[in-house]
Design an enzyme around this catalytic site. Structure first.
Site, mmCIF file in Angstrom:
data_model
loop_
_atom_site.group_PDB
_atom_site.id
_atom_site.type_symbol
_atom_site.label_atom_id
_atom_site.label_comp_id
_atom_site.label_asym_id
_atom_site.label_seq_id
_atom_site.Cartn_x
_atom_site.Cartn_y
_atom_site.Cartn_z
ATOM 1 C CG HIS A 290 1.527 -6.803 3.825
ATOM 2 N ND1 HIS A 290 1.738 -5.501 3.409
ATOM 3 C CD2 HIS A 290 0.179 -6.922 3.992
ATOM 4 C CE1 HIS A 290 0.578 -4.869 3.330
ATOM 5 N NE2 HIS A 290 -0.387 -5.712 3.675
ATOM 6 C CG HIS B 261 -1.791 -1.130 1.421
ATOM 7 N ND1 HIS B 261 -2.889 -1.372 0.625
ATOM 8 C CD2 HIS B 261 -1.747 -2.153 2.335
ATOM 9 C CE1 HIS B 261 -3.473 -2.487 1.031
ATOM 10 N NE2 HIS B 261 -2.803 -2.970 2.057
ATOM 11 C CG HIS C 78 -11.175 12.049 26.335
ATOM 12 N ND1 HIS C 78 -12.308 11.304 26.581
ATOM 13 C CD2 HIS C 78 -10.668 11.560 25.169
ATOM 14 C CE1 HIS C 78 -12.476 10.416 25.627
ATOM 15 N NE2 HIS C 78 -11.504 10.552 24.744
ATOM 16 C CG HIS D 106 -14.916 12.595 22.512
ATOM 17 N ND1 HIS D 106 -13.854 13.343 22.048
ATOM 18 C CD2 HIS D 106 -14.435 11.335 22.664
ATOM 19 C CE1 HIS D 106 -12.791 12.576 21.913
ATOM 20 N NE2 HIS D 106 -13.103 11.347 22.306
ATOM 21 C CD GLU E 289 -9.961 6.128 23.039
ATOM 22 O OE1 GLU E 289 -8.938 6.850 22.980
ATOM 23 O OE2 GLU E 289 -10.707 6.096 24.030
ATOM 24 C CD GLU F 47 -2.819 -4.208 5.879
ATOM 25 O OE1 GLU F 47 -3.124 -5.334 6.326
ATOM 26 O OE2 GLU F 47 -2.458 -4.018 4.691
ATOM 27 C CD GLU G 48 -11.357 8.691 20.347
ATOM 28 O OE1 GLU G 48 -11.914 7.673 20.791
ATOM 29 O OE2 GLU G 48 -11.329 9.777 20.958
#
Length: 474
Positions: free
Chosen positions: A228, A179, A367, A412, A427, A183, A373
């Site tokens: 890979h 790529h 936070h 949030h 996360e 990844e 995120e």
């Protein structure tokens, strides 16, 4: 005559939008402006709406600023909780506002997203959709498995990251490829084997597993350009894949080996590999993406039997991270495991991650982050409100398989809605280091009187705030 003319001019200017705010509530000042005429410009410090261009980083004006700055009027029992529909189909009604559906609605989707139907009164402004369910993604069926994606076309605010769920049947391969982007993989279930070389030609092979016998699974990371392959073992394999570009489907992002060779003159391919053209007639003319193995590989735990001796040596920094070997960072309401290049996973320079476990009724504290995120719900049911600044906020509900994004600096929380089941989620950030800021810790370490005055609470209350980051609250 002149005062009367001044009043008319002021009225006309107000109607035309030139004067959009009352200059003062003082009777003597109003009389002065009427007496001196429209040429005297009032000193307006009362309303931002009077400005030609409203400032985005400040709260919008309200009809009664003083009233808005008072403490929140909380009328029990509505304190912002999920609306209770008494076991009936959700209806867009809350505290006397709204009304029932007269026409039809998809009540199954409504029930999964009650905060879309009857949001808390704290929601305000315009916040785009920040959630996408993998169940809404198109599934591509292949011989030996399937794949479904979430890219920027599905979730436009997710500019940094895209995702895919990949299923490989026992012994099937994800074909050799590379790529343009990084990844990152989380083993959702099953067992498999990955192989790659780094930019120095050093080889790597390792077995990976999902959450076997209640243990935490493995994750892996391939830097951009690293070629890979992934093969399922006898249990089959399912992986959550994360890529460091939301527009993952853009041309020039993924490169399949067979596709490359099929579009290169065969005599060039033969010369490159030092073989006869006749030996290459079976190269697929269309990349298979997934293909079945013709020979059963060695069983789980025996990856070394397939390793090829490499004169350059082996990759010095492993591409695989074993979550079950990492100690939990315990918190009052659960635990977290953080992986990033700065602390414990050196190769993962473009993606930082956290596996988060929230106990029943627990809360991932208020936070924010310095990067977008990206969120993935592994199990359980949760709720989050995204604060976008400028008095804008929107609440979302989450089920397993849901993805979401909280853009950079959005405040949030994530609440576990179940009184009996844990909420487990990932996360992820396009970053070398995991960073977050705790609202409670911030306030606890500020001058107490400043916090008390702002929130209209006592200094004694401020003194109870935790000075250490809580991460998860019981």
């Amino acid at each position: 005559m002149l005062p009367r003319l001044s009043q008319l001019l002021l009225a006309a200017l107000a109607l035309s939008g030139v004067v959009s705010a009352t200059p003062s509530g003082d009777e003597e000042l109003r009389a002065f402006f009427a007496r001196e005429g429209a040429a005297v410009k009032p000193l307006n410090m009362g309303r931002r709406s009077a400005a030609t261009t409203p400032t985005r980083h400040l709260r919008p004006s309200f009809e009664d600023d003083e009233a808005m700055m008072r403490k929140r009027d909380i009328t029990p029992p509505d304190v912002g909780q999920v609306a209770d529909f008494g076991g009936q189909d959700p209806e867009p009604i809350r505290n006397g506002a709204g009304d029932t559906f007269l026409a039809t609605s998809n009540h199954e989707i409504d029930a999964q997203n009650p905060d879309n139907v009857a949001a808390p009164t704290t929601d305000a402004g315009t916040v785009p959709n920040l959630k996408w369910s993998m169940s809404l993604s198109h599934t591509r069926l292949l011989k030996g498995g399937w794949v479904r994606e979430q890219t920027i076309t599905d979730l436009p605010p997710s500019k940094d990251l895209a995702a895919a769920e990949l299923r490989l049947s026992p012994f099937a391969y994800r074909e050799l490829h590379w790529h343009r982007v990084a990844e990152w993989g989380y083993i959702l279930n099953g067992t498999g084997r990955i192989s790659a070389i780094d930019d120095s030609g050093r080889s790597y092979i390792s077995d990976v597993k999902g959450p076997l016998n209640g243990s935490d699974p493995d994750i892996y990371y391939f830097p951009p350009g690293v070629p890979h392959s992934i093969q399922a073992l006898d249990q089959g394999l399912e992986i959550l894949l994360i890529f460091s570009d939301g527009n993952f489907d853009a041309s020039g992002t993924t490169f399949m080996l067979s596709d490359w060779l099929a579009h290169t003159p065969l005599e060039i391919v033969a010369q490159n590999f030092g073989v006869n053209v006749s030996e290459l007639g079976g190269i697929p003319q269309k990349d298979p993406y997934i293909l079945k193995s013709t020979v059963q590989p060695p069983s789980f735990g025996h990856a070394s039997e397939q390793a090829v001796q490499d004169p350059q040596g082996n990759v010095p920094s492993p591409f695989v991270f074993h979550l079950d070997q990492q100690e939990k960072k315990s918190a009052p309401g659960g635990w977290v495991k953080i992986q990033d290049a700065a602390t414990n996973f050196p190769v993962s320079k473009m993606l930082a991650s956290a596996l988060v476990f929230v106990e029943p009724n627990g809360l991932r504290e208020l936070h924010w982050h310095i990067n977008d995120e990206w969120l993935y719900i592994i199990s359980g049911h949760g709720r989050a409100t995204a604060f976008a600044g400028g008095s804008s906020a929107r609440t979302f509900d989450f089920q397993p398989g849901d993805t979401a994004v909280f853009p950079i600096s959005y405040g949030h929380y994530i609440k576990n809605l179940s009184p009996t089941e844990p909420l487990i989620f990932l996360e992820l950030f396009k970053a070398e280091k995991f960073v977050d800021f705790s609202a409670t810790q911030w306030l606890a370490l500020m001058p107490r009187q400043v916090v008390a005055d702002l929130l209209n609470i006592s200094v004694a209350t401020v003194e109870t705030f935790k000075k250490e980051k809580q991460v998860i609250i019981a």
